[in-house]
Scaffold this active site. Structure first.
Site, PDB file in Angstrom:
ATOM      1  CD  GLU A 200      -0.513  44.682  13.591  1.00 38.65           C
ATOM      2  OE1 GLU A 200      -0.786  45.275  14.621  1.00 38.65           O
ATOM      3  OE2 GLU A 200       0.614  44.732  13.064  1.00 38.65           O
ATOM      4  CE  LYS A 201      -1.750  43.057   3.123  1.00 42.70           C
ATOM      5  NZ  LYS A 201      -2.102  41.866   2.338  1.00 42.70           N
ATOM      6  CG  LEU A 203       2.124  47.257   6.928  1.00 42.45           C
ATOM      7  CD1 LEU A 203       2.272  48.651   7.530  1.00 42.45           C
ATOM      8  CD2 LEU A 203       0.957  47.224   5.950  1.00 42.45           C
ATOM      9  CG  HIS A 208       9.805  51.331  14.335  1.00 41.75           C
ATOM     10  ND1 HIS A 208       9.208  50.311  15.040  1.00 41.75           N
ATOM     11  CD2 HIS A 208      10.010  52.334  15.236  1.00 41.75           C
ATOM     12  CE1 HIS A 208       9.057  50.685  16.302  1.00 41.75           C
ATOM     13  NE2 HIS A 208       9.539  51.905  16.440  1.00 41.75           N
ATOM     14  CG  HIS A 235      10.352  41.529  13.997  1.00 39.11           C
ATOM     15  ND1 HIS A 235      10.017  42.106  12.799  1.00 39.11           N
ATOM     16  CD2 HIS A 235      10.016  40.228  13.886  1.00 39.11           C
ATOM     17  CE1 HIS A 235       9.504  41.184  12.004  1.00 39.11           C
ATOM     18  NE2 HIS A 235       9.497  40.039  12.631  1.00 39.11           N
ATOM     19  NE  ARG A 291       9.926  49.401  27.293  1.00 46.47           N
ATOM     20  CZ  ARG A 291      10.522  49.539  26.138  1.00 46.47           C
ATOM     21  NH1 ARG A 291      11.421  50.475  25.969  1.00 46.47           N
ATOM     22  NH2 ARG A 291      10.220  48.757  25.118  1.00 46.47           N
ATOM     23  CB  VAL A 294      17.211  51.125  24.071  1.00 48.85           C
ATOM     24  CG1 VAL A 294      18.691  51.071  23.717  1.00 48.85           C
ATOM     25  CG2 VAL A 294      16.804  49.911  24.884  1.00 48.85           C
ATOM     26  NE  ARG A 337      18.538  49.648  20.324  1.00 52.20           N
ATOM     27  CZ  ARG A 337      17.405  49.226  20.864  1.00 52.20           C
ATOM     28  NH1 ARG A 337      17.341  48.008  21.406  1.00 52.20           N
ATOM     29  NH2 ARG A 337      16.335  49.983  20.862  1.00 52.20           N
TER      30      ARG A 337
HETATM   31  P1  ADP Z   1       7.460  44.246  19.805  1.00 53.36           P
HETATM   32  O1  ADP Z   1       6.579  44.793  20.880  1.00 53.36           O
HETATM   33  O2  ADP Z   1       7.689  42.779  19.909  1.00 53.36           O
HETATM   34  O3  ADP Z   1       8.708  45.048  19.620  1.00 53.36           O
HETATM   35  P2  ADP Z   1       6.121  45.708  17.651  1.00 53.36           P
HETATM   36  O4  ADP Z   1       4.652  45.623  17.412  1.00 53.36           O
HETATM   37  O5  ADP Z   1       6.628  46.942  18.311  1.00 53.36           O
HETATM   38  O6  ADP Z   1       6.608  44.408  18.460  1.00 53.36           O
HETATM   39  O7  ADP Z   1       6.878  45.531  16.272  1.00 53.36           O
HETATM   40  C1  ADP Z   1       8.288  45.433  16.203  1.00 53.36           C
HETATM   41  C2  ADP Z   1       8.727  45.452  14.747  1.00 53.36           C
HETATM   42  O8  ADP Z   1       8.137  44.351  14.041  1.00 53.36           O
HETATM   43  C3  ADP Z   1       8.298  46.681  13.952  1.00 53.36           C
HETATM   44  O9  ADP Z   1       9.186  47.764  14.118  1.00 53.36           O
HETATM   45  C4  ADP Z   1       8.342  46.133  12.545  1.00 53.36           C
HETATM   46  O10 ADP Z   1       9.655  46.028  12.055  1.00 53.36           O
HETATM   47  C5  ADP Z   1       7.805  44.726  12.720  1.00 53.36           C
HETATM   48  N1  ADP Z   1       6.346  44.717  12.521  1.00 53.36           N
HETATM   49  C6  ADP Z   1       5.394  44.793  13.471  1.00 53.36           C
HETATM   50  N2  ADP Z   1       4.152  44.745  12.925  1.00 53.36           N
HETATM   51  C7  ADP Z   1       4.328  44.632  11.575  1.00 53.36           C
HETATM   52  C8  ADP Z   1       3.448  44.531  10.433  1.00 53.36           C
HETATM   53  N3  ADP Z   1       2.125  44.500  10.582  1.00 53.36           N
HETATM   54  N4  ADP Z   1       4.006  44.423   9.204  1.00 53.36           N
HETATM   55  C9  ADP Z   1       5.356  44.428   9.050  1.00 53.36           C
HETATM   56  N5  ADP Z   1       6.231  44.511  10.062  1.00 53.36           N
HETATM   57  C10 ADP Z   1       5.736  44.618  11.316  1.00 53.36           C
END
Ligand code: ADP
Length: 448
Positions: A200-201, A203, A208, A235, A291, A294, A337
């Site tokens: 993915e690009k 960002l 979030h 993350h 699901r 948290v 948390r």
């Molecule tokens: P997981 O399922 O491992 O939790 P997610 O896809 O939900 O992964 O992403 C978790 C976090 O990772 C996001 O809240 C964000 O902080 C970061 N993240 C995910 N995708 C990107 C992206 N394309 N660019 C920047 N940060 C990302």
């Protein structure tokens, strides 16, 4: 309604589910490993069954043992909580094959959303905007490089089976891609037994933002508003709030307008969360969690709706009476948390809790299975509690958060309460002006 529910989890979430059951007049069956024989979730349940040794693979992930516990105890339904088997489609299917109700979505939806590449495809078909990225998994280094050049650096390598931030690698430059791909594959294989990686690009400063939904499985659906979970480390979420300080009413409505038709079309059943990154006024779908989350209590605080109760009612086939126009949002809520870990090094800190004094007073909720004298075992997640505060305004909520954190006493083990106290006083947090990398930058700046 069910007469007896088995709770296939431990810690604060097992207790949370027990509480919802009791308020519905439902008897509870706890399961536990030998390490958790004295745990609060076991003490409070009506019945308990030991399902194996401490190692989660032999206990909380042990499907035959859990099914046997449900059969022996005569439970009618199984609630998986979060983590462990909550997003295991095979488990959900086995539960249903054994004629128990699974308190969660259909196995088909769990499977679909558990494969992030399939989920991306389906989300795009349903009209949700995606972050620019590869169509499917990348076959090899050359393919990854081609995709990355097309997308433009920086890119993020993500595990198709990902979760909890594992298998994710940010790549700034072409020359770093091969090593990062190898590392992401290895991490994903170890964590999920699957090494499919997509791109993915990346960002640079998104927030979030996620929408909580509840559906009856026949197309009736409501949302309970959004949560902002941008305060993250590795993350993983550290603090969550509702509503998001970044959205105005128009943007908030736009989010619901994106999600609701899509989920109605899916005929989604139960509680779910659709997650987005939000940058420059645009939402980008990242994943759907099938699901209980948290951070669900912040939504409960601002809506007054017991999400676990609704999950149970939906699984029991009770009439779905929630209507979008009846759902009202009151004030602001923030969740911290609380982890058993060193507040600076983040080293896990299991051990015996010598003293325990949780905060109270107006607008304070504690979800925790701790008690004075209990042992935090070293085998599981470090989350030992959640502090949730609710106030009329975000400002009241922030003041309440500080005073509640100051009251909270957990003796004998390290916790991240000092970190939460420090964060609650930062300009960025007070102003609500932070994005998903802010906390990492803050921590890096704090190091000597
Ligand atoms: P997981 O399922 O491992 O939790 P997610 O896809 O939900 O992964 O992403 C978790 C976090 O990772 C996001 O809240 C964000 O902080 C970061 N993240 C995910 N995708 C990107 C992206 N394309 N660019 C920047 N940060 C990302």
């Amino acid at each position: 309604m069910f007469d007896k529910v088995l709770i296939a989890n431990r810690g604060e979430i097992a207790l949370r589910i027990h509480r919802a059951c009791r308020e519905l007049g439902i008897h509870t069956v706890a399961v536990h490993s030998t390490a958790d024989a004295e745990a609060m979730h076991v003490r409070l349940a009506d019945e308990s069954v030991c399902i194996g040794p401490p190692d989660a693979r032999s206990s909380y992930l042990n499907i035959p043992a859990i099914i046997a516990a449900a059969q022996i105890s005569g439970a009618e339904a199984i609630h998986p909580g979060y983590g462990f088997l909550a997003e295991n489609a095979e488990f959900a299917a086995i539960v249903e094959e054994h004629k128990f109700a699974f308190i969660g979505p259909s196995p088909e939806h769990i499977r679909l959303m558990g494969d992030k590449i399939a989920a991306r495809r389906r989300a795009a078909e349903l009209g949700l905007p995606l972050i620019p990225g590869s169509e499917g998994p990348v076959a090899d280094e050359a393919a990854a490089l081609r995709e990355a050049r097309g997308i433009g650096f920086p890119v993020l390598l993500k595990a198709a089976a990902g979760g909890g931030g594992r298998g994710m690698k940010r790549v700034e430059r072409e020359e770093d891609l091969p090593a990062a791909l190898t590392a992401a594959r290895a991490e994903s294989r170890a964590a999920f037994g699957n090494d499919a990686i997509y791109l993915e690009k990346y960002l640079t400063g998104p927030r979030h933002i996620e929408l909580q939904v509840l559906g009856d499985g026949h197309g009736k659906m409501v949302h309970l508003g959004e949560r902002d979970c941008s305060l993250q480390r590795r993350h993983q979420k550290v603090i969550e709030e509702a509503p998001s300080p970044a959205l105005n009413a128009t943007e908030r409505a736009a989010l619901a307008d994106l999600v609701m038709p899509a989920l109605r079309a899916l005929r989604y059943r139960g509680a779910g969360t659709v997650e987005f990154l939000y940058q420059d006024g645009r939402f980008f779908f990242i994943e759907m969690n099938t699901r209980l989350q948290v951070e669900h209590p912040v939504t409960e605080a601002v809506t007054g709706i017991d999400i676990v109760r609704e999950q149970i009612r939906i699984a029991a086939g009770a009439p779905f009476v929630l209507k979008q126009q009846d759902i009202r949002f009151h004030g602001h809520a923030i969740e911290c948390r609380i982890n058993a870990e060193h507040p600076e090094t983040f080293a896990p800190a299991p051990g015996r809790v010598s003293e325990y004094h949780p905060p109270g007073g107006p607008g304070v909720r504690i979800d925790s299975a701790l008690y004075a004298g209990c042992r935090v075992p070293p085998y599981y997640d470090s989350l030992i509690g959640k502090l949730i505060v609710h106030g009329q305004s975000r400002n009241e909520c922030l003041m309440r958060l500080r005073r509640a954190l100051e009251e909270y006493v957990i003796g004998g083990i390290d916790t991240n309460i000092p970190l939460h106290l420090a964060l609650s006083g930062t300009r960025a947090f007070v102003d609500g002006d932070y994005h998903v990398r802010w906390l990492e930058d803050y921590l890096a700046g704090r190091q000597p």
